[in-house]
Design an enzyme around this catalytic site. Sequence first.
Site, PDB file in Angstrom:
ATOM      1  CG  HIS A 111      -0.979  10.623  32.254  1.00 11.91           C
ATOM      2  ND1 HIS A 111      -1.947  10.081  31.532  1.00 11.91           N
ATOM      3  CD2 HIS A 111      -1.663  10.677  33.578  1.00 11.91           C
ATOM      4  CE1 HIS A 111      -3.041  10.323  32.191  1.00 11.91           C
ATOM      5  NE2 HIS A 111      -2.772  10.852  33.530  1.00 11.91           N
ATOM      6  CG  ASP A 161      -1.503   7.174  29.279  1.00 10.63           C
ATOM      7  OD1 ASP A 161      -0.982   7.893  29.798  1.00 10.63           O
ATOM      8  OD2 ASP A 161      -2.045   5.998  29.768  1.00 10.63           O
ATOM      9  CG  ASP A 178      -6.681  11.545  33.558  1.00 12.66           C
ATOM     10  OD1 ASP A 178      -5.552  11.794  33.958  1.00 12.66           O
ATOM     11  OD2 ASP A 178      -7.522  10.468  34.293  1.00 12.66           O
ATOM     12  CD  GLU A 206      -1.556   8.210  35.443  1.00 11.09           C
ATOM     13  OE1 GLU A 206      -1.630   8.123  36.613  1.00 11.09           O
ATOM     14  OE2 GLU A 206      -2.298   7.795  34.564  1.00 11.09           O
ATOM     15  CD  GLU A 207      -5.551   7.379  33.013  1.00  9.28           C
ATOM     16  OE1 GLU A 207      -5.940   6.523  33.691  1.00  9.28           O
ATOM     17  OE2 GLU A 207      -5.767   8.661  32.807  1.00  9.28           O
ATOM     18  CG  ASP A 250      -2.695  12.829  36.302  1.00  8.43           C
ATOM     19  OD1 ASP A 250      -3.730  12.882  35.565  1.00  8.43           O
ATOM     20  OD2 ASP A 250      -2.401  11.649  36.865  1.00  8.43           O
TER      21      ASP A 250
END
Length: 402
Positions: A76, A78, A138, A171-172, A194
Site C-alpha cells: 500500500h 499510504d 509501512d 490501507e491504513e 506489509d
Amino acid sequence: MESVVERFLRYVSMETTSCEDNPTCPSTPGQRVLGKALVEEMKQMGIADARMDENGYVYGTVPGDPRLPAIGLIAHMDTAPDASGANIKARIVPYEGGDICLNEQENIWLRESDYASLTRNRGKHLIVTDGTTLLGADDKAGVAEIMATAERLLTMRMNHATLKIGFTPDEEIGRGADRFDVKGFGADYAYTADGGTVGEIEYENFNAAGATVEFHGLNIHPGSAKDKMVNSQLIAMEFQSLLPVHQRPESTDGYEGFIHLTDMAGEVEKTTLRYIIRDHDLAKFAEKKAIMASAARFLNEKYGEGTVELTVKDSYFNMKKCIEPCMYVVERAKSAMAAAGMEPREVPIRGGTDGARLSYEGLPCPNLCTGGENYHGRFEYIPVEDMEQCVDMLVGILTMTE
C-alpha cells in the site's frame, strides 16, 4: 539498476498520509502523486501494462513462464495518520549498539531500553527519522521491495513465474481492498509485502471494526445550569468507563483482542469518540461489539433515547479460514525465506492487511515481512540489510519451481 534503498528513500520523501475523514479515493492527493511516479518507473523498466486506474490503484505485469502460477505482490502507498508523514528526514545510521540520537536539537533518542529490537540489529545500517515524523516503511518498504524485485526479474535470465503487481491506496484507514480489481489483477494467489521483522509470515489477523460514538447534550450558561445542563463530554467519559479496562491495547498481546479509543473531540453539546475493535476469535469479536452496544443502551435509558448514537462498521475478518485450504502458498514463502537466509516464523497479525479482505474475495493472500520496526510512530526504523534480504525472498518466491 537502482537499489531498493534508493527507491525507498525517494518514496518516503512523498507525503502520502491517508485521511479517514475524506471520502474520496484516494483519500489524499499525495497517494496519486506516488502512484503516477510508480507507473512511470514501471514503464521505464519495460512493464508495458503499467497503469493507474480512476481510483488510484496501480497495476502492472512482469510476464513469466505460463506453465507456472501467476503470483501477485501487493503493497500500500499510504502511511498511517498516527504520526506526521510530511517532510520526512530519513538518514542511514551504521549501528553497533547503544542509543541513537535522532534529533539533537529536540533531544529525541531511539533507546535500546525502550526498543529491544535494536539489540538484534547491531552491525546493520538502520534507516531512521529525525524523531518528529514516522518513516513510512509501512508500507513504502513493501513498495520499494516489490519494485526492486520486478526490476531484477526483468534483468535476470532465470525462469520465473508471472508477477502481478498491485499498489493500493488508503490501507491504513481500512479501505485498501475496497476497489481492488481482483479479477482484472489476474493472479492465482498473492502476498502482501506489509509485515515487519524479517522472517515473519502472517496468515492469521484480527477481525476488525471501527466504531463512532456520538453523545448529545444541552448547553446552558453555567450560572443557571442546575438541573438543566447535560454535558455530553461527561457522558462520553461515563461510556468509556463502562468498557473493560483489561481489553485495551496496552493490556493485551498475542491472540488477545482489544477495544481501543483512537481519538475524541467534544464540547458540552456534542462529543465524539472513535474506536477500533479487534479480536482474532470471531465470537469474542462479536462480544466486544455487544459490550459497546450495551453501554450505549444503558446510557440512553439513563439520560434519554438519542443521547448516545453508536455506529459500528466491520472492516475486515481473519483470513485464516481462507488460507488453510491452500497452505502451499505459505509453504512456498517459507521455502523462499529459508533460501534467503531467514528463519521463517508464523505469527498472528495484531492488525490487518489488504490481504485479509482479498483472501475473502477469492485471492489467497498471506502477509510477508518487509524488515521494518516500530511502525506508526516517530521511532520507526528499518535495516538496509533486511530490505535487501526481503527482495531476495520475493525473487525466490517468483523463481521457485513447483
